[in-house]
Scaffold this motif. Structure first.
Motif, PDB file in Angstrom:
ATOM      1  N   HIS A  51     -37.763 -14.719  29.546  1.00  0.00           N
ATOM      2  CA  HIS A  51     -36.594 -13.639  29.334  1.00  0.00           C
ATOM      3  C   HIS A  51     -35.378 -14.892  29.596  1.00  0.00           C
ATOM      4  CE1 HIS A  51     -39.404 -10.457  30.659  1.00  0.00           C
ATOM      5  NE2 HIS A  51     -39.802 -11.352  31.437  1.00  0.00           N
ATOM      6  N   PHE A  52     -34.510 -14.598  28.686  1.00  0.00           N
ATOM      7  CA  PHE A  52     -33.183 -15.418  28.681  1.00  0.00           C
ATOM      8  C   PHE A  52     -32.122 -14.709  29.661  1.00  0.00           C
ATOM      9  CE2 PHE A  52     -29.209 -16.768  27.211  1.00  0.00           C
ATOM     10  CZ  PHE A  52     -29.325 -18.262  27.397  1.00  0.00           C
ATOM     11  N   VAL A  53     -31.455 -15.348  30.616  1.00  0.00           N
ATOM     12  CA  VAL A  53     -30.451 -14.986  31.309  1.00  0.00           C
ATOM     13  C   VAL A  53     -29.338 -15.413  30.782  1.00  0.00           C
ATOM     14  CG1 VAL A  53     -29.577 -14.243  33.696  1.00  0.00           C
ATOM     15  CG2 VAL A  53     -32.227 -14.424  33.238  1.00  0.00           C
ATOM     16  N   PRO A  54     -28.126 -14.770  30.276  1.00  0.00           N
ATOM     17  CA  PRO A  54     -27.019 -15.375  29.867  1.00  0.00           C
ATOM     18  C   PRO A  54     -25.801 -15.428  30.788  1.00  0.00           C
ATOM     19  CG  PRO A  54     -27.029 -13.061  28.715  1.00  0.00           C
ATOM     20  CD  PRO A  54     -28.310 -13.266  29.729  1.00  0.00           C
ATOM     21  N   VAL A  55     -26.094 -16.287  31.746  1.00  0.00           N
ATOM     22  CA  VAL A  55     -25.131 -16.624  32.621  1.00  0.00           C
ATOM     23  C   VAL A  55     -24.678 -18.087  32.660  1.00  0.00           C
ATOM     24  CG1 VAL A  55     -24.371 -16.388  35.243  1.00  0.00           C
ATOM     25  CG2 VAL A  55     -25.970 -14.528  33.962  1.00  0.00           C
ATOM     26  N   ASP A  56     -23.505 -18.473  32.744  1.00  0.00           N
ATOM     27  CA  ASP A  56     -22.867 -19.808  32.933  1.00  0.00           C
ATOM     28  C   ASP A  56     -23.602 -20.322  34.265  1.00  0.00           C
ATOM     29  OD1 ASP A  56     -21.157 -22.233  33.434  1.00  0.00           O
ATOM     30  OD2 ASP A  56     -20.772 -21.747  31.250  1.00  0.00           O
ATOM     31  N   LEU A  57     -23.862 -21.655  34.263  1.00  0.00           N
ATOM     32  CA  LEU A  57     -24.534 -22.184  35.627  1.00  0.00           C
ATOM     33  C   LEU A  57     -23.358 -22.154  36.447  1.00  0.00           C
ATOM     34  CD1 LEU A  57     -27.189 -24.739  34.366  1.00  0.00           C
ATOM     35  CD2 LEU A  57     -27.345 -22.338  34.714  1.00  0.00           C
ATOM     36  N   THR A  58     -22.168 -22.306  36.176  1.00  0.00           N
ATOM     37  CA  THR A  58     -21.179 -22.593  37.026  1.00  0.00           C
ATOM     38  C   THR A  58     -20.672 -21.208  37.734  1.00  0.00           C
ATOM     39  OG1 THR A  58     -19.405 -22.222  35.254  1.00  0.00           O
ATOM     40  CG2 THR A  58     -20.115 -24.551  35.567  1.00  0.00           C
ATOM     41  N   ASP A  59     -21.157 -20.171  37.107  1.00  0.00           N
ATOM     42  CA  ASP A  59     -20.656 -18.824  37.505  1.00  0.00           C
ATOM     43  C   ASP A  59     -21.737 -18.470  38.895  1.00  0.00           C
ATOM     44  OD1 ASP A  59     -20.005 -16.303  38.231  1.00  0.00           O
ATOM     45  OD2 ASP A  59     -20.457 -15.561  36.196  1.00  0.00           O
ATOM     46  N   ILE A  60     -21.196 -18.994  40.143  1.00  0.00           N
ATOM     47  CA  ILE A  60     -22.281 -18.756  41.159  1.00  0.00           C
ATOM     48  C   ILE A  60     -22.451 -17.244  41.521  1.00  0.00           C
ATOM     49  CG2 ILE A  60     -22.705 -18.987  43.510  1.00  0.00           C
ATOM     50  CD1 ILE A  60     -21.201 -21.904  43.152  1.00  0.00           C
ATOM     51  N   GLU A  61     -21.446 -16.518  41.612  1.00  0.00           N
ATOM     52  CA  GLU A  61     -21.451 -15.075  41.842  1.00  0.00           C
ATOM     53  C   GLU A  61     -22.196 -14.305  40.579  1.00  0.00           C
ATOM     54  OE1 GLU A  61     -17.459 -13.470  42.565  1.00  0.00           O
ATOM     55  OE2 GLU A  61     -17.132 -14.706  44.359  1.00  0.00           O
ATOM     56  N   GLY A  62     -22.028 -14.853  39.532  1.00  0.00           N
ATOM     57  CA  GLY A  62     -22.650 -14.381  38.549  1.00  0.00           C
ATOM     58  C   GLY A  62     -24.144 -14.146  38.385  1.00  0.00           C
ATOM     59  N   MET A  63     -24.446 -15.600  38.902  1.00  0.00           N
ATOM     60  CA  MET A  63     -26.065 -16.182  39.015  1.00  0.00           C
ATOM     61  C   MET A  63     -26.710 -15.088  39.968  1.00  0.00           C
ATOM     62  SD  MET A  63     -27.852 -17.975  37.178  1.00  0.00           S
ATOM     63  CE  MET A  63     -26.718 -19.316  36.350  1.00  0.00           C
ATOM     64  N   VAL A  64     -25.899 -15.377  41.286  1.00  0.00           N
ATOM     65  CA  VAL A  64     -26.577 -14.422  42.216  1.00  0.00           C
ATOM     66  C   VAL A  64     -26.845 -12.807  41.883  1.00  0.00           C
ATOM     67  CG1 VAL A  64     -26.301 -13.556  44.750  1.00  0.00           C
ATOM     68  CG2 VAL A  64     -25.731 -16.113  44.184  1.00  0.00           C
ATOM     69  N   GLU A  65     -25.928 -12.288  41.336  1.00  0.00           N
ATOM     70  CA  GLU A  65     -25.844 -10.841  40.899  1.00  0.00           C
ATOM     71  C   GLU A  65     -26.990 -10.995  39.702  1.00  0.00           C
ATOM     72  OE1 GLU A  65     -23.134  -7.450  38.761  1.00  0.00           O
ATOM     73  OE2 GLU A  65     -22.511  -9.380  39.095  1.00  0.00           O
ATOM     74  N   ALA A  66     -27.018 -11.674  39.004  1.00  0.00           N
ATOM     75  CA  ALA A  66     -28.104 -11.567  37.848  1.00  0.00           C
ATOM     76  C   ALA A  66     -29.667 -11.794  38.526  1.00  0.00           C
ATOM     77  CB  ALA A  66     -28.002 -12.488  36.644  1.00  0.00           C
ATOM     78  N   ALA A  67     -29.598 -12.697  39.340  1.00  0.00           N
ATOM     79  CA  ALA A  67     -30.994 -12.884  39.960  1.00  0.00           C
ATOM     80  C   ALA A  67     -31.452 -11.908  40.826  1.00  0.00           C
ATOM     81  CB  ALA A  67     -30.917 -14.076  40.684  1.00  0.00           C
ATOM     82  N   GLY A  68     -30.305 -11.189  41.285  1.00  0.00           N
ATOM     83  CA  GLY A  68     -30.714 -10.001  42.414  1.00  0.00           C
ATOM     84  C   GLY A  68     -31.132  -8.977  41.759  1.00  0.00           C
ATOM     85  N   LYS A  69     -30.499  -8.600  40.344  1.00  0.00           N
ATOM     86  CA  LYS A  69     -31.096  -7.422  39.418  1.00  0.00           C
ATOM     87  C   LYS A  69     -32.525  -7.853  39.168  1.00  0.00           C
ATOM     88  CE  LYS A  69     -26.854  -6.211  37.608  1.00  0.00           C
ATOM     89  NZ  LYS A  69     -25.834  -6.131  36.391  1.00  0.00           N
ATOM     90  N   ILE A  70     -33.024  -9.100  38.848  1.00  0.00           N
ATOM     91  CA  ILE A  70     -34.413  -9.431  38.600  1.00  0.00           C
ATOM     92  C   ILE A  70     -35.315  -9.300  39.465  1.00  0.00           C
ATOM     93  CG2 ILE A  70     -35.715 -11.276  37.538  1.00  0.00           C
ATOM     94  CD1 ILE A  70     -33.509 -12.472  36.201  1.00  0.00           C
ATOM     95  N   HIS A  71     -34.595  -9.764  40.631  1.00  0.00           N
ATOM     96  CA  HIS A  71     -35.651  -9.398  41.944  1.00  0.00           C
ATOM     97  C   HIS A  71     -35.838  -8.137  42.501  1.00  0.00           C
ATOM     98  CE1 HIS A  71     -37.351 -11.291  45.478  1.00  0.00           C
ATOM     99  NE2 HIS A  71     -36.612 -10.687  46.538  1.00  0.00           N
ATOM    100  N   LYS A  72     -34.661  -7.166  42.294  1.00  0.00           N
ATOM    101  CA  LYS A  72     -35.101  -5.746  42.517  1.00  0.00           C
ATOM    102  C   LYS A  72     -36.046  -5.210  41.794  1.00  0.00           C
ATOM    103  CE  LYS A  72     -32.548  -1.437  42.789  1.00  0.00           C
ATOM    104  NZ  LYS A  72     -31.091  -0.779  42.803  1.00  0.00           N
TER     105      LYS A  72
END
Length: 557
Positions: A51-72
């Protein structure tokens, strides 16, 4: 999900670039469910993930949010990176999802060089004295307690970007401005310069136990910049020196409070003691943890680090073989890439394991001021140290980056502006060769005697040789000898020696040697390609090279 078992691990890997390929491949080989996050959907590792997650690595809040959705939805077991600047992002995701990993504060201390230096100073870890320059701070204040030479660095970047040594006050202001441009926060540190041999070291940290794995000799060139032209692993330095390196690295890891994760360090030996350059809370980039260490030891260090990231104990870290692996880089003079040639020939050299070409036709290249600007790398592995080193260096001499003809940036480098820090590719040392070169015409355009400039077919070009190139001893940036390089120019440019080709349309002399001495094989081939193209466009050579300020061509009848 279909095909999964209770033992399947789901991991989020930050970064889909070349440095993350070993992690992506290893996790997929284990049957893990792999999510990879990157801002670039065309990154080379994107297709390796489930799975590809299109989030820029500098976007910490966006990464936490995207990871949270996957984790849920799917329950992640870990988050990981190697060879990136984003261990703080990894730690932030791990904390938010209660996954294995280090604390964000620890990652921040291991990412920002000013914070790192403060931690080391407080713990008594040998480290350069330094001063911090916040945005807008008076730059001269940093020199109040430091003496030249110093090193100027952005606090939050890797790959030696924005880093340079400063030897004079005149260079200082410029160096600070350059470093600020490479810092996301605009913060710069100025630290004392430590002379000495450099080492890279990787480790896994299990609680308070620091398991040092590979130690490599780093090969740094082109001061005032710090360009790593390669590394060789394992180091062949004295065992007492290596023990001192490991000891101070371990002290630094403990001072940063890195536990249950990976650590990478750059360490110097100043002749008396080991001094920490920096420590990162991740595995190394630069092809060490993912390539040269496994080739030399037989240990998949990346796989062990991934196991830690998902809460498992690493497999055995004991080496299964005692080989040497050498990584070497090849570089380019300024210009626009026309083609990259002889790659297959270089890749086929005995003991070469990997080839990484980092430039493509149309790319702008420059003489590197950081490790991102190199043109490519070769990795070798052999049971014999000299065989491994020789193979990697020979491969770098074999591949050839041909530059587009008649580009102003190349002309400027070869004939007009010479930055003092960039060494010439070659020098003429023999007195007879010097005398012949001093009397040699720049070039001869015999087409004028025909009464026309447009040839009926591709012009014949001959070059005026020096009497004895075989006795010249200088070598270029890749260790290529003068004579070897000269004959490579003749082959790559399809030209004859003037003494062999009496009726050539164009005879090239001193102007060619100027390009060769300054820019090596690349410079000489570029000049001959440019002359050939000018002639095919029915141009006088002097029009094509109006900025060279050379004498009018000397005609021979």
């Amino acid at each position: 999900m279909q095909g999964q078992t209770e033992h399947t691990k789901r991991v989020l890997i930050l970064g889909a670039g070349v440095m993350q390929l070993p992690a992506l491949r290893w996790a997929r080989q284990q049957g893990w469910e792999v999510y990879v996050a990157d801002g670039n959907p065309d990154a080379p590792g994107a297709e390796l993930a489930n799975h590809f997650v299109p989030v820029d690595l500098t976007d910490i809040e966006g990464m936490v949010e995207a990871a949270g959705k996957i984790h849920k939805d799917e329950k992640l077991h870990g988050v990981f990176t190697a060879g990136t600047d984003f261990s703080y992002t990894v730690a932030s995701v791990a904390k938010a999802l209660q996954l294995p990993g280090i604390a964000p504060e620890v990652a921040l201390n291991a990412s920002h060089k000013d914070r790192m230096r403060k931690v080391f100073a407080a713990a008594g870890v040998p480290s350069p004295r330094f001063a911090k320059l916040s945005p807008g701070a008076e730059v001269d204040a940093a020199l109040e307690n430091l003496e030249l030479p110093v090193v100027v660095k952005p606090v939050d970047n890797m790959g030696a970007r924005g880093i340079r040594r400063v030897d004079t006050l005149e260079e200082y202001q410029t160096a600070v401005s350059q470093a600020r441009r490479f810092s996301r926060t605009g913060v710069v540190i100025v630290e004392e310069y430590v002379e000495g041999q450099e080492f890279s070291i990787d480790a896994l940290v299990l609680g308070d136990e620091v398991l040092c794995t590979g130690i490599a000799d780093r090969h740094i060139y082109f001061p005032p910049y710090f360009i790593e032209m390669g590394h060789t692993i394992p180091s062949n330095s004295d065992e007492n020196v290596l023990e001192a390196v490991k000891k101070v690295f371990t002290q630094a890891v403990h001072a940063l409070e890195i536990r249950n994760g990976a650590a990478k360090g750059d360490v110097k030996w100043d002749g008396r003691k080991a001094v920490i350059g920096e420590v990162a809370a991740r595995l190394s980039g630069g092809y060490m943890s993912g390539w040269t260490y496994p080739y030399s030891s037989g240990v998949e260090l990346t796989g062990n680090a991934l196991q830690l990231a998902v809460g498992l104990q690493p497999q055995t870290l004991g080496p299964t073989r005692d080989w040497v692996s050498a990584e070497r880089a090849f570089i380019s003079i300024p210009g626009i890439v026309d083609s990259v040639e002889n790659g297959d020939k270089a890749r086929s050299i005995k003991w070469i394991e990997e080839m990484f070409i980092r430039v493509s036709p149309g790319d702008k290249v420059d003489f590197p001021t950081n490790n991102v600007e190199k043109s490519g790398n070769f990795i070798s592995a052999a049971s014999d140290r000299s065989a491994a080193v020789d193979a990697a260096e020979e491969a770098c001499r074999t591949v050839f980056v041909r530059l587009q003809s008649n580009q102003a940036v190349t002309r400027h480098f070869l004939f007009q502006h010479k930055e003092a820090w960039i060494p010439d590719a070659f020098v003429v040392e023999n007195q007879e060769n010097k005398q012949v070169l001093a009397a040699m015409p720049d070039y001869i355009d015999r087409r004028r005697r025909y009464g026309q400039l447009s040839p009926a077919q591709e012009p014949s070009i001959a070059v005026i040789p020096l009497p004895n190139t075989a006795i010249e001893s200088s070598k270029d940036w890749h260790g290529q000898g003068f004579n070897e390089a000269w004959y490579k120019v003749l082959k790559l440019s399809r030209v004859q020696l003037a003494e062999q080709e009496k009726s050539a349309d164009i005879v090239v002399g001193a102007i060619l040697w100027t390009a060769f001495l300054r820019g090596g094989v690349q410079g000489a081939v570029w000049l001959l390609d440019s002359i050939r193209q000018a002639v095919l466009r029915s141009q006088p050579i002097e029009i094509a090279f109006t900025e060279l300020n050379i004498d009018a061509p000397k005609e021979v009848y």
